[in-house]
Every structure is written in C-alpha cells, then in structure tokens.
Design an enzyme around this catalytic site. Structure first.
Site, PDB file in Angstrom:
ATOM      1  N   HIS A  29      40.249  44.178  20.857  1.00  0.00           N
ATOM      2  CA  HIS A  29      39.436  45.395  20.836  1.00  0.00           C
ATOM      3  C   HIS A  29      39.417  46.127  21.979  1.00  0.00           C
ATOM      4  O   HIS A  29      38.702  47.480  21.952  1.00  0.00           O
ATOM      5  CB  HIS A  29      38.094  44.772  20.282  1.00  0.00           C
ATOM      6  CG  HIS A  29      37.956  44.037  19.002  1.00  0.00           C
ATOM      7  ND1 HIS A  29      38.562  44.711  17.940  1.00  0.00           N
ATOM      8  CD2 HIS A  29      37.460  42.868  18.755  1.00  0.00           C
ATOM      9  CE1 HIS A  29      38.036  43.969  16.718  1.00  0.00           C
ATOM     10  NE2 HIS A  29      37.677  42.644  17.415  1.00  0.00           N
ATOM     11  N   ASP A  65      43.969  38.335  12.937  1.00  0.00           N
ATOM     12  CA  ASP A  65      42.582  38.054  12.997  1.00  0.00           C
ATOM     13  C   ASP A  65      41.771  38.671  11.901  1.00  0.00           C
ATOM     14  O   ASP A  65      42.307  39.562  11.419  1.00  0.00           O
ATOM     15  CB  ASP A  65      42.094  38.545  14.451  1.00  0.00           C
ATOM     16  CG  ASP A  65      40.741  38.416  14.909  1.00  0.00           C
ATOM     17  OD1 ASP A  65      40.298  37.470  15.480  1.00  0.00           O
ATOM     18  OD2 ASP A  65      39.630  39.012  14.535  1.00  0.00           O
ATOM     19  N   HIS A  67      39.196  40.639  12.187  1.00  0.00           N
ATOM     20  CA  HIS A  67      38.805  41.982  12.660  1.00  0.00           C
ATOM     21  C   HIS A  67      39.932  42.808  12.966  1.00  0.00           C
ATOM     22  O   HIS A  67      40.886  42.350  13.726  1.00  0.00           O
ATOM     23  CB  HIS A  67      37.830  41.827  13.509  1.00  0.00           C
ATOM     24  CG  HIS A  67      36.635  41.087  13.368  1.00  0.00           C
ATOM     25  ND1 HIS A  67      36.468  39.653  13.669  1.00  0.00           N
ATOM     26  CD2 HIS A  67      35.733  41.427  12.553  1.00  0.00           C
ATOM     27  CE1 HIS A  67      35.180  39.505  13.103  1.00  0.00           C
ATOM     28  NE2 HIS A  67      34.700  40.500  12.576  1.00  0.00           N
ATOM     29  N   ASP A 154      39.516  33.351  12.649  1.00  0.00           N
ATOM     30  CA  ASP A 154      38.185  33.811  12.002  1.00  0.00           C
ATOM     31  C   ASP A 154      38.321  34.057  10.708  1.00  0.00           C
ATOM     32  O   ASP A 154      37.340  34.538   9.973  1.00  0.00           O
ATOM     33  CB  ASP A 154      37.321  34.905  12.703  1.00  0.00           C
ATOM     34  CG  ASP A 154      38.181  35.947  13.296  1.00  0.00           C
ATOM     35  OD1 ASP A 154      39.433  36.000  12.900  1.00  0.00           O
ATOM     36  OD2 ASP A 154      37.802  36.895  13.919  1.00  0.00           O
TER      37      ASP A 154
END
Length: 213
Positions: A29, A65, A67, A154
């Site tokens: 991120h 991931d 996200h 995740d």
C-alpha cells in the site's frame, strides 16, 4: 523489511529459482509519495526494481493479497517493463477503495501493463483460482523473466479483516499454480492476520511451489 526484499531479489539475480522474504511490516500500500495500510516502504516494488536494475528485462508483479496493492500499481502504472497484476477484494467495498478497479489498465507507456481482477466478498477457492489463472496467463503473454509475488495470506477463511474463504490446504494448490508460471520468483510476505494459521498457510504455499519446480 525492504532490505530483506532486496536480499531475496539478489538471490534470484545470483541464479536461484526462488527466494522468500519473510518480512514485516507489509509494503504494497506504499506508493512513491504516500503510505497506508501499515505500509511505509513498498518491499515488493523495491524487489521488482532491483531485478530490473540487475538485468531482468521484463518483471511481473502478481499480488495475491486480499487487498489491492494500490502502491505497487501507482509506482509502475506508466511503465511497460514491469507488468502488475492483482487478485483482490472489490475496492467498491474493500480497502483501499479508490484503486483496484478492473478498468485501471495502465497509462502512457504502461497502458495495458496493469491487470486488476477484483472479486466480491465471500469468493471461494474455485472462483479465486480462475482469476489467478487469468493473471498467470497474462504474465505468460508478457513473457516475464522474473516474478515478484506479494504473498498476502489474508485470503484465508479465518482472517479477521478480510472476506475470501480459502482454506489452509488450498494454499498448496496456490503454490503449485504459481510454480507453473515457470518464472524465477521472489515471494515477499504481505498481509495475513489469522495469527494461529498464518504460518501453516505460508508453509503450505511455499511447499506447494517447491514441489512443483
């Protein structure tokens, strides 16, 4: 964490088939001029750039991931030498919200070199694997000579902040699919917040990969 990712990239440049950077905090991120989502330096992007600097001509980044790796996308969005692909939760409802949509395909010289495959909350393993296969096919078409995998775990059904339903045993298959891409690979640890299971899931993925190369 960034130094660990660099070390993994250097292992590939020295001739290793794969290397795993077991590092915290995560990185995907973090962009060129912003941070977020616990990320301060983009470890995977640093590894990808190190591979380019070391002589790899066409580097792919495949983010698995939950996200979207908004920082990684932003860093390489206008470049044709690094192909970025991501399978992730739909940003219409999931962090980071503002990037990660399917119509984001790159810009300028990088147009067509960014692939987003957003999936709805609750997606199971079969549909998730189909998206992964699409990403791997795109990387094959790109003819990558090195691959960086931001290895978020995740996607696990028990993860407290995510919404896919992969089981621990599924990660063995994920590893085998990534190995089938046939490209020297750096794995860089990203998300994964089901603390009791994250180690098992990581080992399952890496063992599946190693058995298949």
């Amino acid at each position: 964490g960034a130094a660990c990712a660099l070390a993994a990239a250097r292992e590939l440049l020295a001739g290793e088939r794969a290397a795993f950077a077991l590092t915290r905090p995560p990185g995907h991120h973090a962009g060129p001029d912003f941070f977020g989502g616990y990320c301060f330096l983009n470890n995977s992007a640093i590894a990808a750039q190190a591979l380019r600097d070391g002589g790899k001509q066409r580097v792919a980044v495949l983010d698995v991931d939950y996200h979207h790796g908004n920082g990684t996308q932003t860093i390489f969005y206008e470049r044709a030498d690094v192909f970025t692909a991501s399978v992730h939760g739909d940003p219409a409802t999931e962090y980071p919200f503002f990037l990660g949509h399917a119509d984001e395909r790159g810009a300028g010289a990088g147009e067509g070199f960014n692939l987003n495959l957003p999936l709805p909350r609750g997606t199971g393993f079969e549909a998730w694997c189909a998206a992964l296969d699409t990403a791997i096919d795109a990387i094959d078409d790109f003819n990558a000579d090195a691959l960086v995998v931001p290895m978020g775990l995740d996607t696990f059904e028990g993860d407290p902040i995510s919404g896919f339903t992969l089981k621990s045993e599924d990660y063995d298959t994920v590893g085998r699919l990534l190995a089938a891409a046939g490209v020297p690979t750096v794995f860089v640890f990203e998300g994964g917040y089901a603390v009791a299971e994250v180690g098992v899931n990581a080992v399952n993925l890496l063992e599946g990969f190693c058995r298949s190369i």
